[in-house]
Design a protein around this motif. Structure first.
Motif, PDB file in Angstrom:
ATOM      1  N   UNK A 116     -18.975  -0.301   7.337  1.00 23.94           N
ATOM      2  CA  UNK A 116     -17.863  -1.011   7.974  1.00 23.94           C
ATOM      3  C   UNK A 116     -18.357  -2.184   8.817  1.00 23.94           C
ATOM      4  N   UNK A 117     -19.516  -2.043   9.434  1.00 21.42           N
ATOM      5  CA  UNK A 117     -20.054  -3.125  10.259  1.00 21.42           C
ATOM      6  C   UNK A 117     -20.393  -4.350   9.413  1.00 21.42           C
ATOM      7  N   UNK A 118     -20.897  -4.131   8.223  1.00 24.50           N
ATOM      8  CA  UNK A 118     -21.349  -5.224   7.364  1.00 24.50           C
ATOM      9  C   UNK A 118     -20.209  -5.788   6.513  1.00 24.50           C
ATOM     10  N   UNK A 119     -19.158  -5.011   6.285  1.00 20.54           N
ATOM     11  CA  UNK A 119     -18.105  -5.409   5.362  1.00 20.54           C
ATOM     12  C   UNK A 119     -17.460  -6.767   5.679  1.00 20.54           C
ATOM     13  N   UNK A 120     -17.119  -7.089   6.921  1.00 18.77           N
ATOM     14  CA  UNK A 120     -16.520  -8.409   7.157  1.00 18.77           C
ATOM     15  C   UNK A 120     -17.412  -9.566   6.689  1.00 18.77           C
TER      16      UNK A 120
ATOM     17  N   UNK B 165     -11.511  -0.645  11.973  1.00 16.34           N
ATOM     18  CA  UNK B 165     -10.348  -1.529  12.105  1.00 16.34           C
ATOM     19  C   UNK B 165     -10.699  -2.948  11.655  1.00 16.34           C
ATOM     20  N   UNK B 166     -11.863  -3.425  12.026  1.00 11.75           N
ATOM     21  CA  UNK B 166     -12.281  -4.764  11.617  1.00 11.75           C
ATOM     22  C   UNK B 166     -12.460  -4.821  10.102  1.00 11.75           C
ATOM     23  N   UNK B 167     -13.058  -3.793   9.518  1.00 15.64           N
ATOM     24  CA  UNK B 167     -13.234  -3.754   8.063  1.00 15.64           C
ATOM     25  C   UNK B 167     -11.880  -3.781   7.361  1.00 15.64           C
ATOM     26  N   UNK B 168     -10.941  -3.004   7.847  1.00 15.73           N
ATOM     27  CA  UNK B 168      -9.606  -2.991   7.255  1.00 15.73           C
ATOM     28  C   UNK B 168      -8.927  -4.348   7.415  1.00 15.73           C
ATOM     29  N   UNK B 169      -9.145  -4.987   8.555  1.00 16.48           N
ATOM     30  CA  UNK B 169      -8.482  -6.271   8.801  1.00 16.48           C
ATOM     31  C   UNK B 169      -8.953  -7.371   7.850  1.00 16.48           C
ATOM     32  N   UNK B 170     -10.146  -7.248   7.284  1.00 14.66           N
ATOM     33  CA  UNK B 170     -10.595  -8.261   6.323  1.00 14.66           C
ATOM     34  C   UNK B 170     -10.208  -7.882   4.893  1.00 14.66           C
ATOM     35  N   UNK B 171      -9.986  -6.602   4.654  1.00 10.75           N
ATOM     36  CA  UNK B 171      -9.603  -6.179   3.304  1.00 10.75           C
ATOM     37  C   UNK B 171      -8.168  -6.550   2.967  1.00 10.75           C
ATOM     38  N   UNK B 172      -7.287  -6.533   3.950  1.00 11.59           N
ATOM     39  CA  UNK B 172      -5.879  -6.838   3.699  1.00 11.59           C
ATOM     40  C   UNK B 172      -5.702  -8.279   3.200  1.00 11.59           C
TER      41      UNK B 172
END
Length: 147
Positions: free
Chosen positions: A7-11, A122-129
């Motif tokens: 999740x940390x790297x996903x954005x 939450x940050x990872x989800x916010x970039x996936x949307x």
């Protein structure tokens, strides 16, 4: 720990793959029909490596930048073969996760990851949307074939 690191790297993966591989690689690939695939892969890989000059230590060191350019080459080649944006992002994120956990281990900071870090999720989800929305638009309106 693995979920936190992923999740940390996903954005960054969600930004790097579309910018370096899709936009730059795709633009380069459309310029010269006979050299397009090779040019796209090489330009995207070079941009991915050079981008790390602005990154944090140890990712901003010349040897690491060269190594990451190789990773960019593999990522762009995977995208060229599969034409799968989501799979390419997952592949990039998985490999980047090992780099980040290695850097945290070297800095004796790996202990920061074992407990679930909900802001990372939450940050990872916010970039996936927005990525999913953009991908839906892209699939609904494919680019016209080049002549």
């Amino acid at each position: 720990m693995v979920a936190n690191a992923f999740a940390q790297v996903l954005p960054a993966s969600v930004a790097e793959v579309p910018v370096c591989s899709v936009l730059v690689g795709g633009a380069a690939g459309g310029r010269c029909a006979h050299a397009a695939p090779a040019l796209a892969v090489l330009l995207a890989a070079a941009l991915f490596g050079i981008y790390h000059v602005a990154h944090s230590p140890s990712f901003d060191q010349p040897a690491m930048i060269l190594l990451l350019t190789g990773g960019g080459l593999a990522t762009r080649a995977f995208l060229a073969v599969t034409d799968d944006l989501w799979g390419t992002i997952a592949l990039h994120d998985w490999s980047a996760m090992f780099g980040v956990t290695g850097a945290l281990t070297a800095a004796d900071r790996l202990g920061e990851l074992p407990v679930p870090r909900w802001p990372l999720f939450a940050m990872a989800l916010s970039v996936l949307v927005p990525l999913a929305a953009g991908d839906a638009v892209r699939r609904r309106h494919p680019a016209a074939p080049q002549q």
